[in-house]
Design an enzyme around this catalytic site. Structure first.
Site, PDB file in Angstrom:
ATOM      1  N   CYS A 260       4.709  -2.724   7.970  1.00  0.00           N
ATOM      2  CA  CYS A 260       6.115  -2.267   7.368  1.00  0.00           C
ATOM      3  C   CYS A 260       5.879  -0.803   7.103  1.00  0.00           C
ATOM      4  O   CYS A 260       4.699  -0.127   7.268  1.00  0.00           O
ATOM      5  CB  CYS A 260       6.387  -2.869   6.041  1.00  0.00           C
ATOM      6  SG  CYS A 260       5.177  -2.603   4.772  1.00  0.00           S
TER       7      CYS A 260
ATOM      8  N   HIS B 272      -3.721  -6.667   3.391  1.00  0.00           N
ATOM      9  CA  HIS B 272      -4.267  -8.063   3.586  1.00  0.00           C
ATOM     10  C   HIS B 272      -4.524  -8.369   4.929  1.00  0.00           C
ATOM     11  O   HIS B 272      -3.780  -9.312   5.414  1.00  0.00           O
ATOM     12  CB  HIS B 272      -3.239  -8.845   2.584  1.00  0.00           C
ATOM     13  CG  HIS B 272      -3.328  -8.491   1.231  1.00  0.00           C
ATOM     14  ND1 HIS B 272      -4.357  -8.716   0.432  1.00  0.00           N
ATOM     15  CD2 HIS B 272      -2.391  -7.905   0.429  1.00  0.00           C
ATOM     16  CE1 HIS B 272      -3.829  -8.439  -0.942  1.00  0.00           C
ATOM     17  NE2 HIS B 272      -2.768  -7.819  -0.750  1.00  0.00           N
TER      18      HIS B 272
ATOM     19  N   CYS C 164       3.939   3.221  -1.878  1.00  0.00           N
ATOM     20  CA  CYS C 164       5.154   3.208  -1.038  1.00  0.00           C
ATOM     21  C   CYS C 164       6.317   3.901  -1.967  1.00  0.00           C
ATOM     22  O   CYS C 164       6.564   3.487  -3.080  1.00  0.00           O
ATOM     23  CB  CYS C 164       5.291   1.568  -0.600  1.00  0.00           C
ATOM     24  SG  CYS C 164       6.928   1.485   0.136  1.00  0.00           S
TER      25      CYS C 164
ATOM     26  N   HIS D 111       1.467  -9.535 -10.325  1.00  0.00           N
ATOM     27  CA  HIS D 111       1.468  -8.647  -9.077  1.00  0.00           C
ATOM     28  C   HIS D 111       1.004  -7.546  -9.358  1.00  0.00           C
ATOM     29  O   HIS D 111       1.361  -6.716 -10.066  1.00  0.00           O
ATOM     30  CB  HIS D 111       2.698  -8.963  -8.072  1.00  0.00           C
ATOM     31  CG  HIS D 111       2.598  -8.660  -6.792  1.00  0.00           C
ATOM     32  ND1 HIS D 111       2.503  -7.123  -6.572  1.00  0.00           N
ATOM     33  CD2 HIS D 111       2.205  -9.103  -5.719  1.00  0.00           C
ATOM     34  CE1 HIS D 111       2.576  -7.151  -5.263  1.00  0.00           C
ATOM     35  NE2 HIS D 111       2.522  -8.163  -4.774  1.00  0.00           N
TER      36      HIS D 111
ATOM     37  N   GLU E 269       1.946  -4.741  -8.148  1.00  0.00           N
ATOM     38  CA  GLU E 269       3.147  -3.761  -8.123  1.00  0.00           C
ATOM     39  C   GLU E 269       3.881  -3.940  -9.339  1.00  0.00           C
ATOM     40  O   GLU E 269       4.303  -2.857  -9.946  1.00  0.00           O
ATOM     41  CB  GLU E 269       4.161  -4.196  -7.026  1.00  0.00           C
ATOM     42  CG  GLU E 269       5.278  -3.307  -6.878  1.00  0.00           C
ATOM     43  CD  GLU E 269       6.589  -4.028  -5.943  1.00  0.00           C
ATOM     44  OE1 GLU E 269       5.999  -4.525  -4.962  1.00  0.00           O
ATOM     45  OE2 GLU E 269       7.691  -3.786  -6.160  1.00  0.00           O
TER      46      GLU E 269
ATOM     47  N   THR F  84       9.637  -5.341  -4.975  1.00  0.00           N
ATOM     48  CA  THR F  84      10.105  -5.085  -3.692  1.00  0.00           C
ATOM     49  C   THR F  84      10.424  -6.343  -2.737  1.00  0.00           C
ATOM     50  O   THR F  84      11.020  -6.217  -1.719  1.00  0.00           O
ATOM     51  CB  THR F  84       9.610  -3.893  -2.899  1.00  0.00           C
ATOM     52  OG1 THR F  84       8.167  -4.273  -3.054  1.00  0.00           O
ATOM     53  CG2 THR F  84       9.771  -2.485  -3.938  1.00  0.00           C
TER      54      THR F  84
HETATM   55 FE1  F3S Z   1       6.164  -2.384   2.763  1.00  0.00          FE
HETATM   56 FE2  F3S Z   1       7.136  -0.677   0.884  1.00  0.00          FE
HETATM   57 FE3  F3S Z   1       8.660  -2.750   1.652  1.00  0.00          FE
HETATM   58  S1  F3S Z   1       5.128  -1.493   1.114  1.00  0.00           S
HETATM   59  S2  F3S Z   1       7.334  -4.248   2.149  1.00  0.00           S
HETATM   60  S3  F3S Z   1       7.788  -0.929   2.969  1.00  0.00           S
HETATM   61  S4  F3S Z   1       8.217  -1.702  -0.494  1.00  0.00           S
END
Ligand code: F3S
Length: 350
Positions: A78, A106, A161, A189, A191, A227
């Site tokens: 991603c 991971h 992110c 988690h 995050e 997210t």
């Molecule tokens: Fe990846 Fe950021 Fe979405 S780490 S899963 S693009 S919130």
């Protein structure tokens, strides 16, 4: 170029097709045994065989002998993970040891590759040395942890992110306004732990709508999401918060589309293939979900970590194989799997 001779054959059309394929494969050209002309010449050869263009040959060819490898429209890293890996690679250029707080990604194979380049993982800020570079991974950390890293390390690279940063900022702002914050997600988690750190006195993390009932009365709440949460869970939490709030809640959907996009793309392809390979960690939750999505329409779906796990026997007689990969799977692993599948599937015509 090495010319090929078209052997005399009753089934000229079949031989012609085969030869044209060989032309593609070995960069040669084909000559008719009778007149010596290129069988692909626009006017044909002396046998007055209707000449096929190469694209026509491929379209008409019996694909029972060549396996197609089809990639899903969305797969692999991603945006946030790709960005984090690139930032770590840039940090390596500095020449100091690079320490990531928690595993950067991971994926065992990618972590081994990064370790080989000088990246190691620490579990707490106290482990980073003053001549080392500390990296905050895509999940983000609390402001307190960030300060601790900055006090110890020579340099801190913040690879949080941007979609996670947005959740942190929204929570921080609402708390400054004296409002409550409800975050739909898993409290343990990383995050979520980071987001709570931006508004520790005002924030509640709930896994589902049922948990909202246990919260105290909520003042002008902000409702946001982890997210990677399912949309349905978020909507149910928002509805439950509405019932407990003293004012209309501010509901901000902070779900990232990366997971859903990969699942939608896999679902679109799964009905078109005979076998599906999902490349990702055996314990990666988004890869396991991708496997479940593929199995809905393609029973012969396999979750693999590397090309070494492909069993050629699973591909016997297969016309089409699909490939996708979890959000933590690097491109080089995907390339290896696709190359291996093409090797297995490049069966010569009989
Ligand atoms: Fe990846 Fe950021 Fe979405 S780490 S899963 S693009 S919130």
């Amino acid at each position: 170029m090495r010319p090929l001779r078209l052997a005399g054959s009753a089934d000229v059309s079949s031989a012609q097709r085969r030869m044209a394929l060989d032309c593609l494969r070995y960069l040669t050209f084909a000559l008719c045994a009778q007149c010596g002309r290129d069988v692909r010449a626009p006017s044909g050869c002396c046998l007055a065989i209707p000449v096929l263009t190469l694209s026509e040959v491929l379209r008409d060819f019996d694909y029972g002998s060549i396996m197609e490898v089809l990639l899903a429209d969305e797969f692999g890293f991603c945006f946030g993970v790709e960005r984090a890996v690139e930032m770590v690679e840039d940090a390596l250029e500095v020449g100091a040891p690079v320490r990531t707080l928690g595993p950067l990604i991971h994926n065992t194979q990618e972590m081994k590759r990064l370790e080989g380049e000088g990246v190691s993982t620490i579990e707490a800020p106290a482990e980073v040395g003053e001549d080392e570079i500390a990296v905050i991974r895509a999940h983000g950390v609390t402001p307190l942890v960030q300060i601790q890293l900055e006090q110890r390390a020579a340099l801190v690279v913040d690879a949080t992110c941007p979609f996670v940063t947005r959740v942190q900022r929204l929570a921080e702002r609402a708390a400054k306004e004296g409002r409550h914050v409800v975050v739909a997600g898993s409290p343990d988690h990383p995050e979520m732990i980071g987001v709570v750190g931006y508004a520790p006195s005002n924030t509640f993390v709930v896994s589902d709508a049922g948990e909202v009932a246990k919260l105290p009365p909520l003042h002008a709440p902000l409702v946001v999401s982890q997210t990677t949460l399912k949309l349905q869970t978020f909507l149910e939490v928002a509805e439950a918060v509405r019932a407990k709030a003293d004012a209309e809640p501010q509901v901000v959907n902070t779900i990232c589309s990366a997971t859903r996009d990969r699942q939608d793309a896999a679902r679109a392809l799964a009905g078109l293939v005979d076998v599906f390979y999902i490349i990702g960690g055996k314990h990666s939750s988004n890869s396991i979900k991708l496997l479940a999505v593929c199995k809905e329409q393609c029973e012969r779906s396999f979750l693999i970590e590397t090309d070494g796990e492909i069993n050629p026997e699973d591909l016997a007689g297969v016309d089409r194989v699909g490939v996708t990969a979890g959000a933590s799977t690097p491109n080089w692993l995907i390339d290896q799997v696709v190359t291996r599948l093409r090797e297995i599937g490049n069966r010569k015509p009989n």
